[in-house]
Design a protein around this motif. Structure first.
Motif, PDB file in Angstrom:
ATOM      1  N   ARG A   1       0.861  -1.180   0.000  1.00  0.00           N
ATOM      2  CA  ARG A   1       0.000   0.000   0.000  1.00  0.00           C
ATOM      3  C   ARG A   1       0.899   1.232   0.000  1.00  0.00           C
ATOM      4  NH1 ARG A   1      -1.895  -0.930   6.142  1.00  0.00           N
ATOM      5  NH2 ARG A   1      -0.138   0.060   7.156  1.00  0.00           N
ATOM      6  N   LYS A   2       0.296   2.369  -0.308  1.00  0.00           N
ATOM      7  CA  LYS A   2       1.059   3.624  -0.275  1.00  0.00           C
ATOM      8  C   LYS A   2       1.716   3.761   1.093  1.00  0.00           C
ATOM      9  CE  LYS A   2      -0.095   5.938  -4.132  1.00  0.00           C
ATOM     10  NZ  LYS A   2       0.864   6.284  -5.136  1.00  0.00           N
ATOM     11  N   MET A   3       2.939   4.269   1.086  1.00  0.00           N
ATOM     12  CA  MET A   3       3.662   4.403   2.340  1.00  0.00           C
ATOM     13  C   MET A   3       2.969   5.411   3.255  1.00  0.00           C
ATOM     14  SD  MET A   3       7.688   4.893   3.165  1.00  0.00           S
ATOM     15  CE  MET A   3       8.005   3.424   2.247  1.00  0.00           C
ATOM     16  N   ASN A   4       2.916   5.093   4.535  1.00  0.00           N
ATOM     17  CA  ASN A   4       2.349   6.007   5.527  1.00  0.00           C
ATOM     18  C   ASN A   4       3.448   6.486   6.477  1.00  0.00           C
ATOM     19  OD1 ASN A   4       2.728   4.056   7.635  1.00  0.00           O
ATOM     20  ND2 ASN A   4       0.770   3.102   7.126  1.00  0.00           N
ATOM     21  N   GLY A   5       3.106   7.395   7.356  1.00  0.00           N
ATOM     22  CA  GLY A   5       4.080   7.994   8.263  1.00  0.00           C
ATOM     23  C   GLY A   5       4.719   7.009   9.229  1.00  0.00           C
ATOM     24  N   VAL A   6       3.959   6.031   9.676  1.00  0.00           N
ATOM     25  CA  VAL A   6       4.498   5.036  10.615  1.00  0.00           C
ATOM     26  C   VAL A   6       5.583   4.209   9.932  1.00  0.00           C
ATOM     27  CG1 VAL A   6       3.931   2.973  11.973  1.00  0.00           C
ATOM     28  CG2 VAL A   6       2.385   4.940  11.991  1.00  0.00           C
ATOM     29  N   ASP A   7       5.298   3.735   8.716  1.00  0.00           N
ATOM     30  CA  ASP A   7       6.287   2.937   7.983  1.00  0.00           C
ATOM     31  C   ASP A   7       7.505   3.775   7.620  1.00  0.00           C
ATOM     32  OD1 ASP A   7       4.523   0.827   8.155  1.00  0.00           O
ATOM     33  OD2 ASP A   7       3.854   0.979   6.068  1.00  0.00           O
ATOM     34  N   ALA A   8       7.279   4.997   7.168  1.00  0.00           N
ATOM     35  CA  ALA A   8       8.395   5.867   6.793  1.00  0.00           C
ATOM     36  C   ALA A   8       9.311   6.111   7.990  1.00  0.00           C
ATOM     37  CB  ALA A   8       7.870   7.191   6.240  1.00  0.00           C
ATOM     38  N   ALA A   9       8.725   6.361   9.164  1.00  0.00           N
ATOM     39  CA  ALA A   9       9.536   6.593  10.369  1.00  0.00           C
ATOM     40  C   ALA A   9      10.368   5.364  10.709  1.00  0.00           C
ATOM     41  CB  ALA A   9       8.627   6.971  11.544  1.00  0.00           C
ATOM     42  N   GLU A  10       9.793   4.163  10.540  1.00  0.00           N
ATOM     43  CA  GLU A  10      10.547   2.940  10.809  1.00  0.00           C
ATOM     44  C   GLU A  10      11.689   2.762   9.813  1.00  0.00           C
ATOM     45  OE1 GLU A  10      10.023  -1.917  10.695  1.00  0.00           O
ATOM     46  OE2 GLU A  10       8.262  -0.722  11.211  1.00  0.00           O
ATOM     47  N   ILE A  11      11.403   2.988   8.538  1.00  0.00           N
ATOM     48  CA  ILE A  11      12.415   2.812   7.492  1.00  0.00           C
ATOM     49  C   ILE A  11      13.580   3.765   7.696  1.00  0.00           C
ATOM     50  CG2 ILE A  11      12.805   3.148   5.011  1.00  0.00           C
ATOM     51  CD1 ILE A  11       9.920   1.910   4.667  1.00  0.00           C
ATOM     52  N   LEU A  12      13.306   4.981   8.151  1.00  0.00           N
ATOM     53  CA  LEU A  12      14.384   5.941   8.397  1.00  0.00           C
ATOM     54  C   LEU A  12      15.351   5.452   9.478  1.00  0.00           C
ATOM     55  CD1 LEU A  12      12.542   9.375   8.190  1.00  0.00           C
ATOM     56  CD2 LEU A  12      14.112   8.355   6.523  1.00  0.00           C
ATOM     57  N   LEU A  13      14.914   4.540  10.316  1.00  0.00           N
ATOM     58  CA  LEU A  13      15.769   3.999  11.385  1.00  0.00           C
ATOM     59  C   LEU A  13      16.485   2.718  10.995  1.00  0.00           C
ATOM     60  CD1 LEU A  13      13.427   4.640  14.452  1.00  0.00           C
ATOM     61  CD2 LEU A  13      15.368   6.032  13.649  1.00  0.00           C
ATOM     62  N   TRP A  14      16.176   2.174   9.823  1.00  0.00           N
ATOM     63  CA  TRP A  14      16.855   0.951   9.395  1.00  0.00           C
ATOM     64  C   TRP A  14      18.350   1.205   9.269  1.00  0.00           C
ATOM     65  CZ3 TRP A  14      13.408  -1.212   4.847  1.00  0.00           C
ATOM     66  CH2 TRP A  14      12.225  -1.712   5.390  1.00  0.00           C
ATOM     67  N   HIS A  15      19.138   0.227   9.694  1.00  0.00           N
ATOM     68  CA  HIS A  15      20.596   0.353   9.660  1.00  0.00           C
ATOM     69  C   HIS A  15      21.196  -0.865   8.970  1.00  0.00           C
ATOM     70  CE1 HIS A  15      24.601   1.547  10.916  1.00  0.00           C
ATOM     71  NE2 HIS A  15      24.797   0.284  11.243  1.00  0.00           N
ATOM     72  N   TYR A  16      21.843  -0.629   7.836  1.00  0.00           N
ATOM     73  CA  TYR A  16      22.501  -1.693   7.086  1.00  0.00           C
ATOM     74  C   TYR A  16      23.974  -1.744   7.492  1.00  0.00           C
ATOM     75  CZ  TYR A  16      18.344  -1.457   4.132  1.00  0.00           C
ATOM     76  OH  TYR A  16      17.051  -1.454   3.677  1.00  0.00           O
ATOM     77  N   GLU A  17      24.514  -2.948   7.589  1.00  0.00           N
ATOM     78  CA  GLU A  17      25.925  -3.160   7.913  1.00  0.00           C
ATOM     79  C   GLU A  17      26.777  -3.017   6.653  1.00  0.00           C
ATOM     80  OE1 GLU A  17      27.010  -3.567  11.032  1.00  0.00           O
ATOM     81  OE2 GLU A  17      24.955  -3.507  11.786  1.00  0.00           O
ATOM     82  N   GLU A  18      28.099  -2.825   6.853  1.00  0.00           N
ATOM     83  CA  GLU A  18      29.037  -2.723   5.732  1.00  0.00           C
ATOM     84  C   GLU A  18      28.938  -3.965   4.849  1.00  0.00           C
ATOM     85  OE1 GLU A  18      33.109  -1.822   6.582  1.00  0.00           O
ATOM     86  OE2 GLU A  18      32.558  -0.419   8.168  1.00  0.00           O
ATOM     87  N   PRO A  19      29.057  -3.837   3.572  1.00  0.00           N
ATOM     88  CA  PRO A  19      29.297  -2.609   2.816  1.00  0.00           C
ATOM     89  C   PRO A  19      28.003  -1.892   2.412  1.00  0.00           C
ATOM     90  CG  PRO A  19      29.368  -4.449   1.317  1.00  0.00           C
ATOM     91  CD  PRO A  19      29.093  -5.014   2.699  1.00  0.00           C
ATOM     92  N   TYR A  20      26.882  -2.349   2.952  1.00  0.00           N
ATOM     93  CA  TYR A  20      25.582  -1.827   2.527  1.00  0.00           C
ATOM     94  C   TYR A  20      25.135  -0.590   3.300  1.00  0.00           C
ATOM     95  CZ  TYR A  20      25.781  -6.355   0.354  1.00  0.00           C
ATOM     96  OH  TYR A  20      26.197  -7.438  -0.382  1.00  0.00           O
ATOM     97  N   GLU A  21      25.988  -0.066   4.173  1.00  0.00           N
ATOM     98  CA  GLU A  21      25.618   1.135   4.937  1.00  0.00           C
ATOM     99  C   GLU A  21      25.340   2.322   4.026  1.00  0.00           C
ATOM    100  OE1 GLU A  21      29.998   1.681   4.322  1.00  0.00           O
ATOM    101  OE2 GLU A  21      28.720  -0.036   4.796  1.00  0.00           O
ATOM    102  N   PHE A  22      25.783   2.229   2.794  1.00  0.00           N
ATOM    103  CA  PHE A  22      25.492   3.231   1.771  1.00  0.00           C
ATOM    104  C   PHE A  22      23.981   3.470   1.659  1.00  0.00           C
ATOM    105  CE2 PHE A  22      24.204   3.791  -2.685  1.00  0.00           C
ATOM    106  CZ  PHE A  22      24.829   4.986  -2.984  1.00  0.00           C
ATOM    107  N   TYR A  23      23.177   2.444   1.941  1.00  0.00           N
ATOM    108  CA  TYR A  23      21.728   2.531   1.804  1.00  0.00           C
ATOM    109  C   TYR A  23      21.027   3.080   3.050  1.00  0.00           C
ATOM    110  CZ  TYR A  23      22.558  -0.206  -2.380  1.00  0.00           C
ATOM    111  OH  TYR A  23      23.010  -0.640  -3.598  1.00  0.00           O
ATOM    112  N   ASN A  24      21.768   3.369   4.111  1.00  0.00           N
ATOM    113  CA  ASN A  24      21.156   3.973   5.296  1.00  0.00           C
ATOM    114  C   ASN A  24      20.649   5.369   4.928  1.00  0.00           C
ATOM    115  OD1 ASN A  24      21.860   1.735   6.831  1.00  0.00           O
ATOM    116  ND2 ASN A  24      23.756   2.658   7.572  1.00  0.00           N
ATOM    117  N   MET A  25      19.446   5.684   5.363  1.00  0.00           N
ATOM    118  CA  MET A  25      18.860   6.999   5.077  1.00  0.00           C
ATOM    119  C   MET A  25      19.106   7.935   6.249  1.00  0.00           C
ATOM    120  SD  MET A  25      15.175   6.116   3.425  1.00  0.00           S
ATOM    121  CE  MET A  25      14.979   4.852   2.200  1.00  0.00           C
ATOM    122  N   ASP A  26      19.214   9.228   5.931  1.00  0.00           N
ATOM    123  CA  ASP A  26      19.322  10.184   7.032  1.00  0.00           C
ATOM    124  C   ASP A  26      17.913  10.446   7.573  1.00  0.00           C
ATOM    125  OD1 ASP A  26      18.355  11.679   4.900  1.00  0.00           O
ATOM    126  OD2 ASP A  26      19.601  13.413   5.307  1.00  0.00           O
TER     127      ASP A  26
END
Length: 162
Positions: free
Chosen positions: A6-31
């Motif tokens: 479904r279209k992204m909502n604020g709850v999902d967006a807030a969770e995704i912003l906190l996702w943390h990828y380990e090296e070498p994929y940390e490039f995909y971490n969002m601010d």
């Protein structure tokens, strides 16, 4: 594995912003900024859930799935539907990428009600993603660099999803 979106909502967006990828994929971490939150909620992003209702990942289309430097190299001149995606970090490398990505392609093909050529832009260091995309019929097209990171566009000219 069964997914729905479904279209992204604020709850999902807030969770995704906190996702943390380990090296070498940390490039995909969002601010975790208001600007990034606004982009996730601009209508171009969809949340993808497992059948139990757990957030599994997301996808976006259009300009949100493009890398700005690609425009200079002419990477986005062909008429394609640009697709970007991300999986929850603890689910990457678990063998679920193929079903996740296939769900996204099937959903987009159904939504567009026509055959579409899909285009992805992937950082070339992301060998796992490139192998998955190749397995599903995508071919490398145009390579370019942005901020010291090399990217390649990949398209599915045979569109195996139709």
């Amino acid at each position: 594995m069964t997914f729905y979106s479904r279209k992204m909502n604020g709850v999902d967006a807030a969770e995704i912003l906190l996702w943390h990828y380990e090296e070498p994929y940390e490039f995909y971490n969002m601010d975790n900024s208001d600007e990034t939150l606004s982009e996730l909620l601009d209508g171009g992003y969809h949340s993808v859930y497992e059948e139990d209702g757990q957030l599994f990942g997301y996808y976006c289309t259009g300009i949100s799935a493009q890398v700005p430097a690609g425009h200079v190299k002419g990477a986005y001149l062909d008429a394609c539907l640009d697709v970007g995606l991300g999986m929850k970090p603890n689910l990457t490398g678990s063998g679920k990428g193929s079903s996740f990505f296939s769900f996204i392609l099937d959903s987009l093909a159904e939504e567009k009600e026509r055959e579409a050529t899909f285009r992805l832009t992937v950082a070339t260091f992301n060998k796992r993603a490139m192998a998955l995309y190749s397995k599903l019929g995508f071919e490398k097209k145009i390579t370019f660099e942005q901020n010291g990171v090399e990217f390649v566009t990949m398209t599915n000219p045979t569109n195996p999803m139709t």
